[in-house]
Each structure stands twice: as C-alpha cells, then as structure tokens.
Design a protein around this motif. Structure first.
Motif, PDB file in Angstrom:
ATOM      1  N   VAL A   9       0.966  -1.214  -0.113  1.00 40.09           N
ATOM      2  CA  VAL A   9       0.078   0.135   0.051  1.00 40.09           C
ATOM      3  C   VAL A   9       0.990   1.209   0.143  1.00 40.09           C
ATOM      4  CG1 VAL A   9      -0.221  -0.076   2.461  1.00 40.09           C
ATOM      5  CG2 VAL A   9      -1.927   1.240   1.244  1.00 40.09           C
ATOM      6  N   ASN A  10       0.400   2.146  -0.571  1.00 40.87           N
ATOM      7  CA  ASN A  10       1.297   3.403  -0.685  1.00 40.87           C
ATOM      8  C   ASN A  10       0.489   4.669  -0.407  1.00 40.87           C
ATOM      9  OD1 ASN A  10       0.035   3.826  -3.142  1.00 40.87           O
ATOM     10  ND2 ASN A  10       1.574   3.753  -4.640  1.00 40.87           N
ATOM     11  N   GLU A  11      -0.850   4.479  -0.255  1.00 37.76           N
ATOM     12  CA  GLU A  11      -1.241   5.693   0.295  1.00 37.76           C
ATOM     13  C   GLU A  11      -2.901   5.105   0.826  1.00 37.76           C
ATOM     14  OE1 GLU A  11      -3.584   8.041  -2.866  1.00 37.76           O
ATOM     15  OE2 GLU A  11      -3.462   6.196  -4.319  1.00 37.76           O
ATOM     16  N   ARG A  12      -3.389   6.161   1.948  1.00 34.43           N
ATOM     17  CA  ARG A  12      -4.504   5.883   2.676  1.00 34.43           C
ATOM     18  C   ARG A  12      -5.797   5.929   1.954  1.00 34.43           C
ATOM     19  NH1 ARG A  12      -5.951   8.101   8.553  1.00 34.43           N
ATOM     20  NH2 ARG A  12      -7.854   7.064   9.028  1.00 34.43           N
ATOM     21  N   ILE A  13      -6.215   4.985   0.964  1.00 33.51           N
ATOM     22  CA  ILE A  13      -7.274   5.264   0.194  1.00 33.51           C
ATOM     23  C   ILE A  13      -8.585   4.782   1.069  1.00 33.51           C
ATOM     24  CG2 ILE A  13      -6.277   4.623  -2.045  1.00 33.51           C
ATOM     25  CD1 ILE A  13      -7.010   1.790  -1.555  1.00 33.51           C
ATOM     26  N   PHE A  34       0.596 -11.805   8.564  1.00 32.19           N
ATOM     27  CA  PHE A  34      -0.032 -10.567   7.674  1.00 32.19           C
ATOM     28  C   PHE A  34       1.237  -9.659   7.424  1.00 32.19           C
ATOM     29  CE2 PHE A  34      -3.666  -7.472   6.943  1.00 32.19           C
ATOM     30  CZ  PHE A  34      -3.190  -7.357   5.641  1.00 32.19           C
ATOM     31  N   LEU A  35       1.733  -9.507   6.282  1.00 33.34           N
ATOM     32  CA  LEU A  35       2.962  -8.692   6.059  1.00 33.34           C
ATOM     33  C   LEU A  35       2.390  -7.441   5.195  1.00 33.34           C
ATOM     34  CD1 LEU A  35       4.295 -11.419   6.469  1.00 33.34           C
ATOM     35  CD2 LEU A  35       6.194 -10.704   4.805  1.00 33.34           C
ATOM     36  N   ILE A  36       2.134  -6.192   6.021  1.00 32.13           N
ATOM     37  CA  ILE A  36       2.047  -5.070   5.193  1.00 32.13           C
ATOM     38  C   ILE A  36       3.314  -4.099   4.847  1.00 32.13           C
ATOM     39  CG2 ILE A  36       0.707  -2.760   5.281  1.00 32.13           C
ATOM     40  CD1 ILE A  36      -0.991  -4.425   7.447  1.00 32.13           C
ATOM     41  N   ILE A  37       3.397  -4.066   3.371  1.00 29.75           N
ATOM     42  CA  ILE A  37       4.444  -3.510   3.120  1.00 29.75           C
ATOM     43  C   ILE A  37       4.153  -1.748   2.440  1.00 29.75           C
ATOM     44  CG2 ILE A  37       6.498  -3.501   1.547  1.00 29.75           C
ATOM     45  CD1 ILE A  37       6.127  -6.040   3.079  1.00 29.75           C
ATOM     46  N   ALA A  38       4.304  -0.670   3.093  1.00 30.80           N
ATOM     47  CA  ALA A  38       3.973   0.480   3.015  1.00 30.80           C
ATOM     48  C   ALA A  38       5.111   1.119   2.186  1.00 30.80           C
ATOM     49  CB  ALA A  38       3.994   1.201   4.286  1.00 30.80           C
ATOM     50  N   ASN A  39       5.050   1.278   0.820  1.00 31.88           N
ATOM     51  CA  ASN A  39       5.998   1.894  -0.062  1.00 31.88           C
ATOM     52  C   ASN A  39       5.743   2.990  -0.438  1.00 31.88           C
ATOM     53  OD1 ASN A  39       4.274   1.237  -2.764  1.00 31.88           O
ATOM     54  ND2 ASN A  39       3.667  -0.260  -1.415  1.00 31.88           N
ATOM     55  N   ASN A  40       6.689   3.960  -0.516  1.00 33.83           N
ATOM     56  CA  ASN A  40       6.860   5.288  -0.852  1.00 33.83           C
ATOM     57  C   ASN A  40       5.497   5.993  -0.248  1.00 33.83           C
ATOM     58  OD1 ASN A  40       7.912   7.483  -2.470  1.00 33.83           O
ATOM     59  ND2 ASN A  40       6.641   7.185  -4.153  1.00 33.83           N
ATOM     60  N   CYS A  41       5.548   5.859   1.151  1.00 37.23           N
ATOM     61  CA  CYS A  41       4.341   6.466   1.516  1.00 37.23           C
ATOM     62  C   CYS A  41       4.533   7.519   2.408  1.00 37.23           C
ATOM     63  CB  CYS A  41       3.464   5.293   2.545  1.00 37.23           C
ATOM     64  SG  CYS A  41       4.374   4.863   4.001  1.00 37.23           S
ATOM     65  N   THR A  42       3.476   8.224   2.696  1.00 38.48           N
ATOM     66  CA  THR A  42       3.611   9.378   3.808  1.00 38.48           C
ATOM     67  C   THR A  42       4.003   8.983   5.052  1.00 38.48           C
ATOM     68  OG1 THR A  42       1.170   9.553   3.967  1.00 38.48           O
ATOM     69  CG2 THR A  42       2.283  10.806   2.220  1.00 38.48           C
ATOM     70  N   ASP A  43       4.305   9.837   6.016  1.00 34.55           N
ATOM     71  CA  ASP A  43       4.425   9.615   7.414  1.00 34.55           C
ATOM     72  C   ASP A  43       2.992   9.289   8.095  1.00 34.55           C
ATOM     73  OD1 ASP A  43       7.219   9.595   7.217  1.00 34.55           O
ATOM     74  OD2 ASP A  43       7.281  11.816   8.043  1.00 34.55           O
ATOM     75  N   ASP A  44       1.987   9.997   7.674  1.00 29.62           N
ATOM     76  CA  ASP A  44       0.730   9.791   8.267  1.00 29.62           C
ATOM     77  C   ASP A  44       0.250   8.513   7.894  1.00 29.62           C
ATOM     78  OD1 ASP A  44      -1.938  11.093   9.000  1.00 29.62           O
ATOM     79  OD2 ASP A  44      -2.377  10.302   6.965  1.00 29.62           O
ATOM     80  N   LEU A  45       0.426   7.935   6.808  1.00 29.72           N
ATOM     81  CA  LEU A  45      -0.085   6.319   6.453  1.00 29.72           C
ATOM     82  C   LEU A  45       0.670   5.695   7.382  1.00 29.72           C
ATOM     83  CD1 LEU A  45      -1.505   4.244   5.085  1.00 29.72           C
ATOM     84  CD2 LEU A  45       0.059   4.066   3.264  1.00 29.72           C
ATOM     85  N   TRP A  46       1.957   5.682   7.631  1.00 29.69           N
ATOM     86  CA  TRP A  46       2.586   5.128   8.484  1.00 29.69           C
ATOM     87  C   TRP A  46       2.456   4.756   9.881  1.00 29.69           C
ATOM     88  CZ3 TRP A  46       5.623   0.647   7.916  1.00 29.69           C
ATOM     89  CH2 TRP A  46       6.334   0.269   9.109  1.00 29.69           C
ATOM     90  N   ASP A  47       2.075   6.003  10.187  1.00 30.55           N
ATOM     91  CA  ASP A  47       1.658   6.227  11.585  1.00 30.55           C
ATOM     92  C   ASP A  47       0.409   5.672  12.015  1.00 30.55           C
ATOM     93  OD1 ASP A  47       4.148   7.666  12.301  1.00 30.55           O
ATOM     94  OD2 ASP A  47       3.030   9.846  12.115  1.00 30.55           O
ATOM     95  N   TYR A  48      -0.572   5.641  10.992  1.00 24.29           N
ATOM     96  CA  TYR A  48      -1.947   5.276  11.041  1.00 24.29           C
ATOM     97  C   TYR A  48      -1.896   3.772  11.090  1.00 24.29           C
ATOM     98  CZ  TYR A  48      -6.583   3.571   9.623  1.00 24.29           C
ATOM     99  OH  TYR A  48      -7.536   2.974   9.610  1.00 24.29           O
TER     100      TYR A  48
END
Length: 251
Positions: A9-13, A34-48
């Motif tokens: 995932v790369n954005e909070r859709i 369950f492996l969630i790969i946050a790629n090229n994402c914002t800090d907001d998505l990562w924190d969420y």
C-alpha cells in the motif's frame, strides 16, 4: 506456517480499512502472518498503520520504492509461509478465504499457483458482475498465451516456486502476467483456480484496466516467450496484444 499474506500500500485510500480488516478478521484457526508493505508512503499512513494494526501476526515494513513488483518481492523474501497470499489495498477477502484455500490446496496436491473466482464491486462496494476463471491446469496452460487466467489479488503462490523463477520481474502494470508466462516454461508447475468466490475485486476509475501501458507490456512479454520457445501460440498472442495496444485504449 502455511500462509503469509502480503499486501502493498502507498496511500490511505477510502477502502484500505475494509481490505485490512478482511484479513485480520479471518476465521482461520491456524497461525499465519500478515505482511503489510508501506511503499513510498507518507508519515501519516505509516503512523496510522502502526497505531491501528498491532496484532502479533501483523508485520509492518516500509520501503522508499513505489513499484509493486519490487515490494511484492520484498514481502516474499520476508515471508515464512509455505504459500504467499496476494491481497490488494482496495479489495475484500471473504472471511473464510484462508480456510477454504488451505482445504483446496491440500485436496489438489499442493499446486504452485492457485487463484479463485471473484465478484467485481464498484467504489461503493456494490456488486458489478461475477468473474469465473479457468479452473484446471491443462486449460490454464492452453489459454495463458492469449489471456491472463488469474485475478492477481485472489492468488496464492507456493513461495519456493516463486523464488525459483526469480520472483516478480517485469512490468509496471503486468507483473503478474509476466510471472505466469515465465512459470509456464516449467511443465512441473501446476496452475489451478478454486471455483469459489473468495475475493471481492474493486473496480475504480484510477485502475490500469483498458490502458495502453499494460497492453504494451503484455505484448512484449509474449514476444519474448515466442523468441525463446519458437511456439506460434506466443506469436499469435503477441499480435493480439499489439492490436489491443493500438485499438482499445484511449490513453
């Protein structure tokens, strides 16, 4: 461990929570990850993600490269399960997806790639249409040079088989089709589709369906297979792919 679910995932859709919860709330009574790969994402998505998905079996990772094939390989490298379960950030798995997939895999003598039937849904989650795909190995192999026989987010892939062919390699929007064509070269690999709906596949305006890039990539993959194998079915598939790239897409 039998299953490792990999979601990139790369954005909070708006559909992200439903996708994540459909895996977290599986009725599967065995251990999985369950492996969630946050790629090229914002800090907001990562924190969420960090704040809301703290289950022991959920593992969060972050990369700077926003390209799906790379991040799927990253997840596959980290995975510990015998099978890697694909999942996209806007789709919904049925609550019994893992339990039914395990039953199907065991009953079919552990195939290498297993997809499922899906229902297409719109951005509101309303039903659009049902998608049935070719179920048996022989016909999947026969039809693959002309059309993709798997709905990628519905697929389970045997990890050792995926790694044996070098993982995902080509395409910004056709990485799955490239993989199936390369796996097709090995007659020992078995392809199956489970004849049950285990995924709701969301169709939105921003997807690549009907665009020039995926058609062009598919034609190039098929031309490569023709040059390597000298099999006319790949040449015919290449011609069809080129025709689609010129005729169908608007951009």
């Amino acid at each position: 461990m039998f299953f490792s679910v990999v979601l990139c995932v790369n954005e909070r859709i708006p559909y992200l929570d439903a996708a994540l919860k459909s895996i977290v709330e599986q009725n599967y009574n065995k251990k999985f990850e369950f492996l969630i790969i946050a790629n090229n994402c914002t800090d907001d998505l990562w924190d969420y993600l960090s704040d809301n998905y703290k289950e022991e079996y959920v593992h969060l990772y972050r990369t700077d490269i926003g390209q799906l094939a790379f991040n799927l390989n990253y997840g596959a490298n980290l995975a510990r399960g015998e099978y890697i379960v694909r999942m996209d950030a806007d789709d919904i798995s049925t609550c019994d997806r893992l339990s039914k997939m395990e039953h199907f895999i065991i009953n079919n003598k552990y195939p290498d790639v297993i997809g499922t039937y899906v229902n297409y849904i719109d951005d509101k989650g309303d039903f659009i249409k049902h998608c049935s795909v070719t179920p048996d190995n022989k016909n999947i192999r026969k039809k693959l040079p002309f059309r993709n026989q798997f709905v990628h987010p519905s697929v389970c892939i045997k990890r050792k088989s995926l790694l044996s062919v070098g993982g995902y390699l080509g395409g910004f929007q056709s990485e799955d089709y490239d993989l199936w064509l390369r796996m097709l070269r090995n007659r020992k690999f078995v392809f199956k589709n489970c004849p049950e709906v285990l995924l709701q596949y969301r169709i939105t305006d921003g997807q690549s369906r009907g665009r020039r890039l995926p058609y062009s990539e598919v034609a190039s993959h098929l031309l490569r297979e023709f040059l390597l194998t000298r099999k006319l079915r790949f040449l015919f598939g290449t011609i069809v792919g080129i025709a689609k790239a010129f005729i169908l897409p608007s951009k």
